[in-house]
Write a protein that holds these residues in place. Structure first.
Motif, PDB file in Angstrom:
ATOM      1  N   ILE A 118       2.564   6.562 -10.297  1.00 36.60           N
ATOM      2  CA  ILE A 118       3.095   7.651  -9.483  1.00 36.60           C
ATOM      3  C   ILE A 118       1.965   8.198  -8.616  1.00 36.60           C
ATOM      4  O   ILE A 118       0.901   8.577  -9.119  1.00 36.60           O
ATOM      5  CB  ILE A 118       3.685   8.761 -10.375  1.00 36.60           C
ATOM      6  N   TRP A 119       2.199   8.245  -7.306  1.00 35.25           N
ATOM      7  CA  TRP A 119       1.209   8.716  -6.347  1.00 35.25           C
ATOM      8  C   TRP A 119       1.695  10.028  -5.728  1.00 35.25           C
ATOM      9  O   TRP A 119       2.883  10.210  -5.486  1.00 35.25           O
ATOM     10  CB  TRP A 119       0.995   7.671  -5.255  1.00 35.25           C
ATOM     11  N   PHE A 120       0.751  10.928  -5.452  1.00 31.91           N
ATOM     12  CA  PHE A 120       1.141  12.215  -4.881  1.00 31.91           C
ATOM     13  C   PHE A 120       0.066  12.724  -3.935  1.00 31.91           C
ATOM     14  O   PHE A 120      -1.099  12.306  -3.996  1.00 31.91           O
ATOM     15  CB  PHE A 120       1.420  13.239  -5.990  1.00 31.91           C
ATOM     16  N   THR A 121       0.479  13.615  -3.049  1.00 29.19           N
ATOM     17  CA  THR A 121      -0.454  14.209  -2.097  1.00 29.19           C
ATOM     18  C   THR A 121      -0.916  15.568  -2.609  1.00 29.19           C
ATOM     19  O   THR A 121      -0.163  16.300  -3.246  1.00 29.19           O
ATOM     20  CB  THR A 121       0.182  14.380  -0.711  1.00 29.19           C
ATOM     21  N   ASN A 167       0.834  -1.198   0.000  1.00 28.75           N
ATOM     22  CA  ASN A 167       0.000   0.000   0.000  1.00 28.75           C
ATOM     23  C   ASN A 167       0.866   1.245   0.000  1.00 28.75           C
ATOM     24  O   ASN A 167       2.093   1.175   0.166  1.00 28.75           O
ATOM     25  CB  ASN A 167      -0.917   0.007   1.228  1.00 28.75           C
ATOM     26  N   LEU A 168       0.223   2.402  -0.154  1.00 29.76           N
ATOM     27  CA  LEU A 168       0.887   3.692   0.031  1.00 29.76           C
ATOM     28  C   LEU A 168       0.510   4.219   1.402  1.00 29.76           C
ATOM     29  O   LEU A 168      -0.630   4.060   1.846  1.00 29.76           O
ATOM     30  CB  LEU A 168       0.456   4.697  -1.043  1.00 29.76           C
ATOM     31  N   TRP A 169       1.469   4.877   2.066  1.00 35.26           N
ATOM     32  CA  TRP A 169       1.222   5.482   3.373  1.00 35.26           C
ATOM     33  C   TRP A 169       1.532   6.966   3.281  1.00 35.26           C
ATOM     34  O   TRP A 169       2.484   7.376   2.602  1.00 35.26           O
ATOM     35  CB  TRP A 169       2.097   4.816   4.441  1.00 35.26           C
ATOM     36  N   ALA A 190      -4.999  22.412  -5.892  1.00 37.21           N
ATOM     37  CA  ALA A 190      -4.769  21.187  -5.123  1.00 37.21           C
ATOM     38  C   ALA A 190      -3.457  21.218  -4.348  1.00 37.21           C
ATOM     39  O   ALA A 190      -3.293  20.518  -3.357  1.00 37.21           O
ATOM     40  CB  ALA A 190      -4.787  19.979  -6.052  1.00 37.21           C
ATOM     41  N   SER A 191      -2.505  22.017  -4.792  1.00 30.28           N
ATOM     42  CA  SER A 191      -1.194  22.147  -4.152  1.00 30.28           C
ATOM     43  C   SER A 191      -0.506  20.794  -3.974  1.00 30.28           C
ATOM     44  O   SER A 191      -0.264  20.347  -2.858  1.00 30.28           O
ATOM     45  CB  SER A 191      -1.325  22.848  -2.792  1.00 30.28           C
ATOM     46  N   PRO A 192      -0.177  20.094  -5.083  1.00 30.06           N
ATOM     47  CA  PRO A 192       0.532  18.811  -4.966  1.00 30.06           C
ATOM     48  C   PRO A 192       1.868  19.000  -4.270  1.00 30.06           C
ATOM     49  O   PRO A 192       2.586  19.956  -4.536  1.00 30.06           O
ATOM     50  CB  PRO A 192       0.686  18.368  -6.418  1.00 30.06           C
ATOM     51  N   ARG A 193       2.215  18.072  -3.369  1.00 32.43           N
ATOM     52  CA  ARG A 193       3.376  18.297  -2.500  1.00 32.43           C
ATOM     53  C   ARG A 193       4.327  17.099  -2.466  1.00 32.43           C
ATOM     54  O   ARG A 193       5.443  17.154  -2.941  1.00 32.43           O
ATOM     55  CB  ARG A 193       2.868  18.605  -1.089  1.00 32.43           C
ATOM     56  N   GLY A 194       3.883  15.985  -1.854  1.00 30.20           N
ATOM     57  CA  GLY A 194       4.720  14.797  -1.773  1.00 30.20           C
ATOM     58  C   GLY A 194       4.443  13.873  -2.940  1.00 30.20           C
ATOM     59  O   GLY A 194       3.335  13.843  -3.476  1.00 30.20           O
ATOM     60  N   ILE A 195       5.445  13.074  -3.341  1.00 28.08           N
ATOM     61  CA  ILE A 195       5.292  12.203  -4.503  1.00 28.08           C
ATOM     62  C   ILE A 195       6.136  10.956  -4.317  1.00 28.08           C
ATOM     63  O   ILE A 195       7.210  11.010  -3.710  1.00 28.08           O
ATOM     64  CB  ILE A 195       5.660  12.971  -5.795  1.00 28.08           C
ATOM     65  N   ALA A 196       5.640   9.832  -4.818  1.00 30.71           N
ATOM     66  CA  ALA A 196       6.348   8.566  -4.634  1.00 30.71           C
ATOM     67  C   ALA A 196       5.948   7.578  -5.716  1.00 30.71           C
ATOM     68  O   ALA A 196       4.833   7.627  -6.255  1.00 30.71           O
ATOM     69  CB  ALA A 196       6.048   7.969  -3.256  1.00 30.71           C
ATOM     70  N   LEU A 197       6.845   6.665  -6.020  1.00 32.07           N
ATOM     71  CA  LEU A 197       6.544   5.541  -6.893  1.00 32.07           C
ATOM     72  C   LEU A 197       5.770   4.506  -6.094  1.00 32.07           C
ATOM     73  O   LEU A 197       6.200   4.088  -5.027  1.00 32.07           O
ATOM     74  CB  LEU A 197       7.838   4.932  -7.434  1.00 32.07           C
ATOM     75  N   GLY A 198       4.617   4.100  -6.612  1.00 34.40           N
ATOM     76  CA  GLY A 198       3.804   3.118  -5.913  1.00 34.40           C
ATOM     77  C   GLY A 198       4.194   1.696  -6.267  1.00 34.40           C
ATOM     78  O   GLY A 198       4.879   1.448  -7.267  1.00 34.40           O
ATOM     79  N   PRO A 199       3.757   0.732  -5.458  1.00 35.17           N
ATOM     80  CA  PRO A 199       4.045  -0.673  -5.738  1.00 35.17           C
ATOM     81  C   PRO A 199       3.366  -1.181  -6.996  1.00 35.17           C
ATOM     82  O   PRO A 199       3.715  -2.249  -7.502  1.00 35.17           O
ATOM     83  CB  PRO A 199       3.522  -1.394  -4.486  1.00 35.17           C
ATOM     84  N   ILE A 223      -5.586  12.330  -2.371  1.00 35.16           N
ATOM     85  CA  ILE A 223      -4.393  11.652  -2.850  1.00 35.16           C
ATOM     86  C   ILE A 223      -4.571  11.465  -4.351  1.00 35.16           C
ATOM     87  O   ILE A 223      -5.642  11.047  -4.819  1.00 35.16           O
ATOM     88  CB  ILE A 223      -4.203  10.277  -2.173  1.00 35.16           C
ATOM     89  N   GLY A 224      -3.538  11.790  -5.119  1.00 38.55           N
ATOM     90  CA  GLY A 224      -3.604  11.664  -6.565  1.00 38.55           C
ATOM     91  C   GLY A 224      -2.771  10.498  -7.071  1.00 38.55           C
ATOM     92  O   GLY A 224      -1.813  10.073  -6.428  1.00 38.55           O
TER      93      GLY A 224
END
Length: 321
Positions: free
Chosen positions: A278-281, A25-27, A265-274, A288-289
């Protein structure tokens, strides 16, 4: 070939940092006092952090199968199991404002102390070490990563520096151009550290050995305030444009941008998901985007608030510096 699309999923609070977990999952860290979990299908669960003023900021997968996070106002480092059990560790320096966090190559948690002007280290057993940043009032910020050289790298927002610290605590600083305001960091080949520059509205590349800048990649959208940055499995770099309200992608030296569907929306954090996406806050819109590698099929998930139909392609703006 169809343009890439973005899905958004509603949450209760204001998400900041996000990271892939060991459970598939994403946290994410929710500034309103929660740690959230979102499945790759978009199902959200949030767990309250003890205390009335905690402000979770960043989160990372720990070496012990748990997620570790910073509590900026509570001055603590938190640990949450994948089942939602939370344990907290108080930082020795008062009012240090911990922001960024990452698991180091030594198996410890490394974090930035924005107001303490230090880099902290915490073992999974709860032992702290702290190392001062040479430049006063440098504001080591919410990005700390493991670089391609096996050292820890961090941003100094108010000093226009990129810092490097070894696992034994030796700090070296590298100067960027005045007004760069480095924000997010990511490791890349060959032997480079990539940095988003909010002040220069560009993506910078730094040689991890010499600390010299290789060159900036300008962002087409003016005053976009680029923030978090992450690398995908194909070697592309993705980043958030906090003020431009877009997600940027760099392939080689080609930069494209995708508009986030929700305004401001002010996207801020970003990460590669499992799942390879690409997931972002969205720090300004309680969502969550997810950037989909291919157009998504329409789902019926309870938490989905908007799905772009396959025909609704997002326009991209391209720039070749």
């Amino acid at each position: 070939m169809r343009a890439q699309t973005i899905d958004e999923f509603a949450i209760a609070g204001l998400p900041r940092g996000i990271a892939a977990g060991p459970d598939g999952n994403l946290w994410f860290a929710d500034e309103e006092g929660r740690i959230g979990r979102i499945t790759t299908q978009g199902v959200v669960t949030e767990f309250p952090v003890p205390g009335t003023s905690t402000r979770p900021n960043s989160i990372t997968a720990g070496p012990d199968g748990a997620m570790w996070f910073t509590e900026a106002t509570a001055n603590k480092i938190g640990r949450i199991t994948t089942s939602g059990e939370i344990l907290e560790f108080a930082i020795p320096t008062a009012s240090s404002k911990p922001t960024g966090i990452v698991t180091g190559p030594d198996g410890a948690l490394w974090f930035t102390e924005e107001d303490g002007n230090q880099i902290g280290r915490l073992t999974t057993a709860g032992t702290f070490s702290e190392y001062p940043v040479p430049t006063a009032n440098s504001s080591p910020g919410e990005s700390i990563i493991v670089g391609p050289d096996g050292n820890l790298w961090f941003n100094e927002e108010d000093a226009d520096n990129i810092g490097r610290i070894t696992t034994v605590g030796v700090v070296t600083e590298f100067r960027l151009e005045a007004g760069a305001t480095p924000a997010g960091l990511a490791s890349g080949p060959p032997n480079t550290v990539w940095a988003t520059e909010e002040g220069e509205n560009a993506i910078s590349r730094v040689n991890a050995t010499s600390g010299n800048e290789i060159g900036d990649i300008p962002i087409p959208t003016p005053s976009s305030k680029p923030n978090g940055i992450a690398r995908d499995l194909e070697g592309n770099f993705w980043f958030c444009e906090r003020q431009g309200n877009k997600i940027g992608k760099i392939t080689g030296t080609t930069l494209t941008e995708l508009a986030v569907p929700t305004p401001a929306a002010s996207p801020r954090g970003i990460a590669l998901g499992p799942d390879g996406n690409i997931w972002f806050t969205e720090n300004g819109s309680n969502k969550i985007g997810r950037v989909n590698a291919t157009p998504p099929s329409c789902g019926t998930g309870r938490d989905r608030v908007q799905t772009l139909a396959p025909a609704a392609e997002l326009p991209c703006v391209s720039s070749r510096p």
